[in-house]
Structures are given as structure tokens and as C-alpha cells.
Design a protein around this motif. Structure first.
Motif, PDB file in Angstrom:
ATOM      1  N   MET A 224       0.670  -1.321   0.069  1.00 38.02           N
ATOM      2  CA  MET A 224       0.051  -0.210   0.031  1.00 38.02           C
ATOM      3  C   MET A 224       1.286   1.198  -0.186  1.00 38.02           C
ATOM      4  SD  MET A 224      -2.885   1.143   2.499  1.00 38.02           S
ATOM      5  CE  MET A 224      -4.335   0.200   1.848  1.00 38.02           C
ATOM      6  N   ARG A 225       0.727   2.192  -0.630  1.00 39.25           N
ATOM      7  CA  ARG A 225       1.431   4.320  -0.846  1.00 39.25           C
ATOM      8  C   ARG A 225       0.794   4.018  -0.286  1.00 39.25           C
ATOM      9  NH1 ARG A 225       1.007   4.888  -7.462  1.00 39.25           N
ATOM     10  NH2 ARG A 225       2.394   6.120  -7.014  1.00 39.25           N
ATOM     11  N   LYS A 226       1.963   4.504   0.423  1.00 44.29           N
ATOM     12  CA  LYS A 226       1.933   6.675   1.677  1.00 44.29           C
ATOM     13  C   LYS A 226       0.771   7.656   1.063  1.00 44.29           C
ATOM     14  CE  LYS A 226       5.047   8.368   3.220  1.00 44.29           C
ATOM     15  NZ  LYS A 226       6.247   8.351   4.476  1.00 44.29           N
ATOM     16  N   LEU A 227       0.146   8.177   1.573  1.00 44.88           N
ATOM     17  CA  LEU A 227      -0.105   9.293   1.400  1.00 44.88           C
ATOM     18  C   LEU A 227      -0.215  10.307   1.770  1.00 44.88           C
ATOM     19  CD1 LEU A 227      -1.918  10.712  -1.062  1.00 44.88           C
ATOM     20  CD2 LEU A 227      -3.988  10.503   0.900  1.00 44.88           C
ATOM     21  N   VAL A 228       0.874  11.131   1.713  1.00 45.79           N
ATOM     22  CA  VAL A 228       0.971  12.687   2.568  1.00 45.79           C
ATOM     23  C   VAL A 228       0.320  13.955   2.010  1.00 45.79           C
ATOM     24  CG1 VAL A 228       3.365  13.914   2.685  1.00 45.79           C
ATOM     25  CG2 VAL A 228       4.161  11.740   2.209  1.00 45.79           C
ATOM     26  N   TYR A 229       0.420  14.869   3.246  1.00 47.89           N
ATOM     27  CA  TYR A 229      -0.284  16.013   3.088  1.00 47.89           C
ATOM     28  C   TYR A 229       0.413  17.077   3.656  1.00 47.89           C
ATOM     29  CZ  TYR A 229      -3.652  20.499   3.722  1.00 47.89           C
ATOM     30  OH  TYR A 229      -4.138  21.123   3.357  1.00 47.89           O
ATOM     31  N   GLY A 230       1.269  18.111   3.042  1.00 47.52           N
ATOM     32  CA  GLY A 230       1.657  18.860   3.835  1.00 47.52           C
ATOM     33  C   GLY A 230       1.997  20.267   2.785  1.00 47.52           C
ATOM     34  N   MET A 231       1.523  21.564   3.811  1.00 51.90           N
ATOM     35  CA  MET A 231       1.676  23.250   2.745  1.00 51.90           C
ATOM     36  C   MET A 231       2.640  23.296   3.980  1.00 51.90           C
ATOM     37  SD  MET A 231      -1.543  22.917   0.301  1.00 51.90           S
ATOM     38  CE  MET A 231      -1.036  24.296  -0.191  1.00 51.90           C
ATOM     39  N   ASN A 232       3.283  24.704   3.296  1.00 47.49           N
ATOM     40  CA  ASN A 232       3.176  25.921   4.327  1.00 47.49           C
ATOM     41  C   ASN A 232       1.453  26.377   4.846  1.00 47.49           C
ATOM     42  OD1 ASN A 232       6.057  26.507   3.651  1.00 47.49           O
ATOM     43  ND2 ASN A 232       5.587  27.010   1.410  1.00 47.49           N
ATOM     44  N   LEU A 233       2.067  26.887   6.191  1.00 41.90           N
ATOM     45  CA  LEU A 233       0.904  27.348   6.603  1.00 41.90           C
ATOM     46  C   LEU A 233       1.032  28.800   7.660  1.00 41.90           C
ATOM     47  CD1 LEU A 233      -0.569  25.901   9.403  1.00 41.90           C
ATOM     48  CD2 LEU A 233       0.332  24.826   7.765  1.00 41.90           C
ATOM     49  N   SER A 234       0.510  29.653   7.630  1.00 42.92           N
ATOM     50  CA  SER A 234       0.159  30.702   8.461  1.00 42.92           C
ATOM     51  C   SER A 234      -0.097  30.060   9.940  1.00 42.92           C
ATOM     52  CB  SER A 234      -0.632  32.060   8.555  1.00 42.92           C
ATOM     53  OG  SER A 234      -1.951  31.183   8.246  1.00 42.92           O
ATOM     54  N   LEU A 235       0.351  30.711  10.813  1.00 35.51           N
ATOM     55  CA  LEU A 235       0.466  30.619  12.496  1.00 35.51           C
ATOM     56  C   LEU A 235      -0.917  30.199  12.425  1.00 35.51           C
ATOM     57  CD1 LEU A 235       1.905  29.838  14.863  1.00 35.51           C
ATOM     58  CD2 LEU A 235       1.803  32.345  15.553  1.00 35.51           C
TER      59      LEU A 235
ATOM     60  N   ARG B  93      -8.119   3.824  -4.631  1.00 30.85           N
ATOM     61  CA  ARG B  93      -7.599   3.068  -5.770  1.00 30.85           C
ATOM     62  C   ARG B  93      -5.943   3.042  -6.376  1.00 30.85           C
ATOM     63  NH1 ARG B  93      -5.981   2.733 -10.576  1.00 30.85           N
ATOM     64  NH2 ARG B  93      -5.772   4.357 -11.182  1.00 30.85           N
ATOM     65  N   LEU B  94      -5.216   4.857  -5.457  1.00 23.98           N
ATOM     66  CA  LEU B  94      -4.226   4.339  -6.276  1.00 23.98           C
ATOM     67  C   LEU B  94      -2.972   4.146  -5.098  1.00 23.98           C
ATOM     68  CD1 LEU B  94      -3.877   8.167  -7.770  1.00 23.98           C
ATOM     69  CD2 LEU B  94      -3.011   6.154  -8.863  1.00 23.98           C
ATOM     70  N   LYS B  95      -3.457   4.070  -3.934  1.00 24.81           N
ATOM     71  CA  LYS B  95      -3.047   3.630  -2.577  1.00 24.81           C
ATOM     72  C   LYS B  95      -2.935   2.884  -2.366  1.00 24.81           C
ATOM     73  CE  LYS B  95      -3.758   5.408   2.274  1.00 24.81           C
ATOM     74  NZ  LYS B  95      -2.641   5.673   2.051  1.00 24.81           N
TER      75      LYS B  95
ATOM     76  N   MET C  57       3.092   9.337  -2.441  1.00 28.15           N
ATOM     77  CA  MET C  57       1.968  10.548  -3.157  1.00 28.15           C
ATOM     78  C   MET C  57       1.710  11.568  -1.924  1.00 28.15           C
ATOM     79  SD  MET C  57      -0.555   8.057  -4.514  1.00 28.15           S
ATOM     80  CE  MET C  57      -1.392   7.564  -2.610  1.00 28.15           C
ATOM     81  N   ARG C  58       2.322  13.215  -2.992  1.00 30.54           N
ATOM     82  CA  ARG C  58       1.028  13.878  -2.091  1.00 30.54           C
ATOM     83  C   ARG C  58       0.233  14.298  -2.563  1.00 30.54           C
ATOM     84  NH1 ARG C  58       4.297  17.113   0.564  1.00 30.54           N
ATOM     85  NH2 ARG C  58       6.010  16.342   0.680  1.00 30.54           N
ATOM     86  N   VAL C  59      -0.540  14.564  -1.641  1.00 33.84           N
ATOM     87  CA  VAL C  59      -2.267  15.226  -1.989  1.00 33.84           C
ATOM     88  C   VAL C  59      -1.824  16.796  -1.933  1.00 33.84           C
ATOM     89  CG1 VAL C  59      -3.006  15.045   0.051  1.00 33.84           C
ATOM     90  CG2 VAL C  59      -4.570  15.175  -1.982  1.00 33.84           C
ATOM     91  N   GLY C  60      -2.261  17.785  -2.892  1.00 32.61           N
ATOM     92  CA  GLY C  60      -2.017  19.304  -2.501  1.00 32.61           C
ATOM     93  C   GLY C  60      -2.812  20.045  -2.530  1.00 32.61           C
ATOM     94  N   GLY C  61      -2.984  20.535  -1.724  1.00 29.02           N
ATOM     95  CA  GLY C  61      -4.429  21.769  -2.725  1.00 29.02           C
ATOM     96  C   GLY C  61      -5.580  20.962  -1.005  1.00 29.02           C
TER      97      GLY C  61
ATOM     98  N   ARG D 204     -10.366  13.306   5.583  1.00 25.94           N
ATOM     99  CA  ARG D 204     -12.737  13.386   5.966  1.00 25.94           C
ATOM    100  C   ARG D 204     -11.964  11.759   5.507  1.00 25.94           C
ATOM    101  NH1 ARG D 204     -13.830  17.731   4.926  1.00 25.94           N
ATOM    102  NH2 ARG D 204     -14.572  17.185   2.339  1.00 25.94           N
ATOM    103  N   ALA D 205     -11.636  11.045   4.382  1.00 26.81           N
ATOM    104  CA  ALA D 205     -12.043   8.897   3.826  1.00 26.81           C
ATOM    105  C   ALA D 205     -11.171   8.989   4.812  1.00 26.81           C
ATOM    106  CB  ALA D 205     -11.963   9.074   2.739  1.00 26.81           C
ATOM    107  N   GLY D 206     -10.205   9.632   5.510  1.00 27.65           N
ATOM    108  CA  GLY D 206      -8.769   8.783   6.429  1.00 27.65           C
ATOM    109  C   GLY D 206      -7.665   8.068   5.994  1.00 27.65           C
ATOM    110  N   LEU D 207      -7.685   8.811   4.169  1.00 24.62           N
ATOM    111  CA  LEU D 207      -6.610   8.452   3.694  1.00 24.62           C
ATOM    112  C   LEU D 207      -5.042   9.078   3.348  1.00 24.62           C
ATOM    113  CD1 LEU D 207      -8.768   8.404   0.131  1.00 24.62           C
ATOM    114  CD2 LEU D 207      -8.173   6.282   2.137  1.00 24.62           C
TER     115      LEU D 207
END
Length: 189
Positions: free
Chosen positions: A1-12, A112-114, A121-125, A134-137
């Protein structure tokens, strides 16, 4: 199974962009830019919502040709162009720069991709990422907090249906007071 990463720059105060999509507050130091480059080079597939894909696509395809581009910017631009991307949108039918367009159910496609073979994989946006959260991915969160309060805009986190317990993986302070924190989702069992 592939890992899904979510990361971005954000304000405090937790926003990825200020009102109107303004990103002027998030100018990276060389050290932060190099950290992001290292993270991006480890990703095998980028998953984008339309707004972030358009923002990235407006700069990175030719950023390695700009006068004064640093070695890290050149490497980032080439990596962005060469890494396969999936664009989730209802407004486009095709896209350049090694991008496949998906107009159907984003969560079904990410699931499916996961489930397949391959690297991270990186999810962006924030909108697409919110649906994946919300889907626990989402397996890992890369939170790059800048010392600025913008007062509104697109939030990094949105409302969830249940708690998500996390384990701290990394904390690092970078020039300008930027703090990098990485968390992995804690799985039951």
C-alpha cells in the motif's frame, strides 16, 4: 500500500493562503526551499486539486530557465515537471507536464492509487486534502508553519468526522522562525 502525504506552508493561524489566494507571506529561506526539494524528490505521484495545480503550473514548468535560478530551484522545477501528476477537476479534460486528468470521484481514485504498488504520493491543495483526510486516507502530515497571522483564507485543516491521532516524527526550526513538524497517523492495533 502506498503512503499518502499532505503537507504545505501555512500561517501560524492555520491558513495555506491568505484571503484572495495571497501567498506573499510564505517566501521560503534557502534552507526551507531545500527541505521542500528533498521532500518532493521522495514523492512518486503528485495529486492536485485544480487551484494548486494551476498555481504550480504557472511557475514551475520553466522556472529552471529563469535568470538567477538557484540550483535548488532548478532541481525543484525539473522534479516537478518529471514527476507524474493527477489533476482532480471538473473544468479541464487534459493537462500538460506529465499530468493525467480525473473528472470523476476523487476519493475513489485516491483509494485505488493508494492500494496499488509504488512509492509515496502527495496530496496538494487544501480542498482535495480535506476530502482525503475525511476519508481517512492521509498517512503523514508535513506542517511548515510561518510566523505570521493572516486572519483568513484557505485553511490547512477542515472539519473532520472523528479524531485523528498522530505520532510526532520530526520537528525542526528553520531561518526566519519557520517551524517544520511532521506527523504520522497512528493506526489502531
Amino acid at each position: 500500500m502506498r503512503k499518502l502525504v499532505y503537507g504545505m506552508n501555512l500561517s501560524l493561524d492555520g491558513y495555506t493562503t491568505a484571503a484572495g489566494g495571497d501567498l506573499g507571506w510564505s517566501a521560503p529561506s534557502d534552507e526551507l526551499f531545500e527541505w521542500w526539494l528533498e521532500q518532493e524528490q521522495a514523492i512518486e505521484l503528485f495529486l492536485y486539486g485544480r487551484k494548486l495545480w494551476e498555481m504550480m503550473g504557472s511557475h514551475w514548468p520553466t522556472a529552471d530557465e529563469l535568470p538567477g535560478a538557484t540550483p535548488a530551484e532548478i532541481a525543484f522545477a525539473r522534479n516537478w515537471r518529471d514527476t507524474p501528476k493527477v489533476l482532480f477537476t471538473s473544468t479541464k479534460t487534459e493537462a500538460p507536464w506529465n499530468t493525467r486528468v480525473v473528472t470523476g470521484d476523487a476519493i475513489a481514485e485516491i483509494t485505488r492509487l493508494k492500494a496499488g504498488d509504488g512509492g509515496p504520493m502527495r496530496v496538494g491543495g487544501p480542498t482535495l486534502a480535506a476530502a482525503a483526510m475525511r476519508a481517512g486516507l492521509v498517512d503523514e502530515y508535513e506542517i511548515v508553519t510561518h510566523p505570521v497571522l493572516v486572519g483568513g483564507g484557505a485553511p490547512f485543516f477542515t472539519a473532520l468526522d472523528s479524531w485523528v491521532n498522530l505520532n510526532l516524527v520530526e520537528t525542526r526550526t528553520l531561518p526566519g522562525g519557520v517551524v517544520v513538524t511532521r506527523y504520522e497517523r497512528r493506526r489502531a492495533g
